[in-house]
Motif scaffolding. Sequence first.
Motif, short mmCIF file in Angstrom:
data_model
loop_
_atom_site.label_atom_id
_atom_site.label_comp_id
_atom_site.label_asym_id
_atom_site.label_seq_id
_atom_site.Cartn_x
_atom_site.Cartn_y
_atom_site.Cartn_z
N ALA A 30 -6.52 54.56 -11.20
CA ALA A 30 -6.77 54.17 -11.79
C ALA A 30 -7.95 54.35 -13.10
O ALA A 30 -7.33 54.69 -14.55
CB ALA A 30 -6.44 52.66 -12.04
N LEU A 31 -8.84 54.02 -13.10
CA LEU A 31 -10.12 54.44 -13.61
C LEU A 31 -10.42 55.71 -14.14
O LEU A 31 -10.58 55.84 -15.53
CB LEU A 31 -11.79 53.97 -12.78
N VAL A 32 -10.02 57.10 -13.59
CA VAL A 32 -9.67 58.38 -13.75
C VAL A 32 -8.66 58.58 -14.75
O VAL A 32 -9.11 58.44 -15.88
CB VAL A 32 -9.96 58.71 -13.22
N ALA A 33 -7.58 57.65 -14.49
CA ALA A 33 -6.22 58.63 -15.85
C ALA A 33 -6.45 57.56 -16.08
O ALA A 33 -6.15 58.04 -17.85
CB ALA A 33 -5.28 57.78 -14.38
N ASP A 34 -7.00 56.19 -16.93
CA ASP A 34 -7.14 55.64 -18.18
C ASP A 34 -8.19 56.61 -18.86
O ASP A 34 -8.67 56.32 -20.22
CB ASP A 34 -8.36 54.02 -17.79
N LYS A 35 -9.15 56.99 -18.43
CA LYS A 35 -10.44 58.00 -19.08
C LYS A 35 -10.04 58.89 -19.76
O LYS A 35 -9.91 59.10 -20.84
CB LYS A 35 -11.64 57.90 -17.95
N LEU A 36 -9.14 59.65 -18.91
CA LEU A 36 -8.80 60.72 -19.31
C LEU A 36 -7.31 60.63 -20.70
O LEU A 36 -7.98 61.17 -21.31
CB LEU A 36 -8.07 61.46 -18.29
N ARG A 37 -6.92 59.40 -20.16
CA ARG A 37 -5.99 59.65 -21.17
C ARG A 37 -6.33 59.14 -22.74
O ARG A 37 -6.13 59.74 -23.91
CB ARG A 37 -4.89 58.41 -20.98
N ALA A 38 -7.39 58.59 -22.18
CA ALA A 38 -8.19 58.29 -23.80
C ALA A 38 -8.74 59.33 -24.30
O ALA A 38 -9.29 59.10 -25.81
CB ALA A 38 -9.62 56.76 -23.57
N TRP A 39 -9.54 60.43 -23.87
CA TRP A 39 -10.01 61.30 -24.09
C TRP A 39 -8.98 62.54 -24.51
O TRP A 39 -9.30 63.32 -25.12
CB TRP A 39 -10.75 61.97 -23.31
N GLY A 40 -8.03 62.44 -23.88
CA GLY A 40 -6.85 62.79 -24.95
C GLY A 40 -5.25 64.20 -23.87
O GLY A 40 -4.98 65.22 -24.39
N TYR A 41 -6.07 63.52 -22.38
CA TYR A 41 -5.80 64.40 -21.48
C TYR A 41 -4.10 64.24 -21.35
O TYR A 41 -4.30 63.47 -21.42
CB TYR A 41 -5.61 64.51 -20.35
N THR A 42 -3.28 64.80 -20.72
CA THR A 42 -1.79 64.28 -20.41
C THR A 42 -2.24 64.09 -18.20
O THR A 42 -2.69 64.80 -18.28
CB THR A 42 -1.39 65.78 -20.47
N VAL A 43 -2.51 63.63 -18.30
CA VAL A 43 -2.35 62.62 -16.98
C VAL A 43 -1.30 62.54 -16.18
O VAL A 43 0.03 61.36 -16.49
CB VAL A 43 -3.10 61.09 -17.42
#
Length: 386
Positions: A30-43
């Motif tokens: 969940a931490l990884v997914a939240d960080k990636l979304r915040a940086w513009g990745y499609t998760v």
Amino acid sequence: MSARIGEFIRLRRDIHAHPELAFQEHRTAALVADKLRAWGYTVHTGIGGTGVVGVLRRGQGARRLGIRADMDALPIAEAPGREWGSRRAGLMHACGHDGHTATLLAAARFIAEDLDFDGTLHLIFQPAEEGAAGAQAMMRDGLFERFPCDAVYALHNIPGIEAGHFHFRTGASMASSDNVTIRLQGVGGHGAMPQTTADTVVAAAAVVTALQTVVSRNVDPLHSAVVTVGALHAGQANNVIPEEATLELSVRALDREVRALLRERITELVQLQAASFKVKALIDWREGYPVLVNTPAETRLAAGLARELFGAARVNTEAAPLTASEDFAFMLEAVPGCYVFVGNGGPGTPGACSVHNPGYDFNDAIIEPGAQLWTRLVADYLKASG
């Protein structure tokens, strides 16, 4: 990058304090997914159980690159003394997967915010590397069909090597690992009357001794293999001959043909040894991770970039193979790529403590060079046109 690396040291220590076992990495995922979304990745989440894939596409380029980090911890009680030590009794990040995840997240942010490229980047955060084959689980869940990669890379810290020094090897780099249970079934009886029995203890002793000849007499001396009997269980009293004995083996090889040879010879040898003592042998052979094989072009690319970034003195392109195993090998069977080693600390430093040890800790100083290598790899592999 240096000015912003503190964020990822703190993140690494947060993950370290909250270790999770194979397929239970819910908080970390969940931490990884939240960080990636915040940086513009499609998760994409839930791949192979708790796996996460972040996708970033730029331009119209057709090339697709994958970079993988593992997330799981181990059932080991951590030695006390660190402010960020494990808060979960009996669990710890004893192999550095917290650091691998933090390193890839650092690269993910720098790539998203600072890097222009042309193609598709897949960041793969994998569960369950520690013996549970999380890489295989993600692949069975369609990893490379859903997120095709032309090359895939991963990184692991290695204690005993100077921090921030990189080791590469083309070809077989880590061993296969198979687990074998041998059950010898005989006739039990009184220890004073062995002639009425088929003694499984004597048979087990003969099997253990005979197994030592498999590597020394059947495997080419120029190849490497390991046959270890890690457990032998038989009997409970000195005057009772048990009717059953059990052996547990770890079998490793750095060549696919040698791996097959070991299975053939161990099976033949155990059956014949058992028969010579009028004992029955039941063999349960469980294939584990395959030989990890780095492909030449992908290894040359990563090693060359490491030399450009850090200088030739910090890069070894002829590293010795390891008889440890790694499930990234499954990914490398499907896609070309390279498994990179980065030093966690040389002899005499805290980073030299072996992995899977209660005193181990990932060296925060290597997050930055690891992230630099990943960022440079993306820039080179997915070069922006013009």
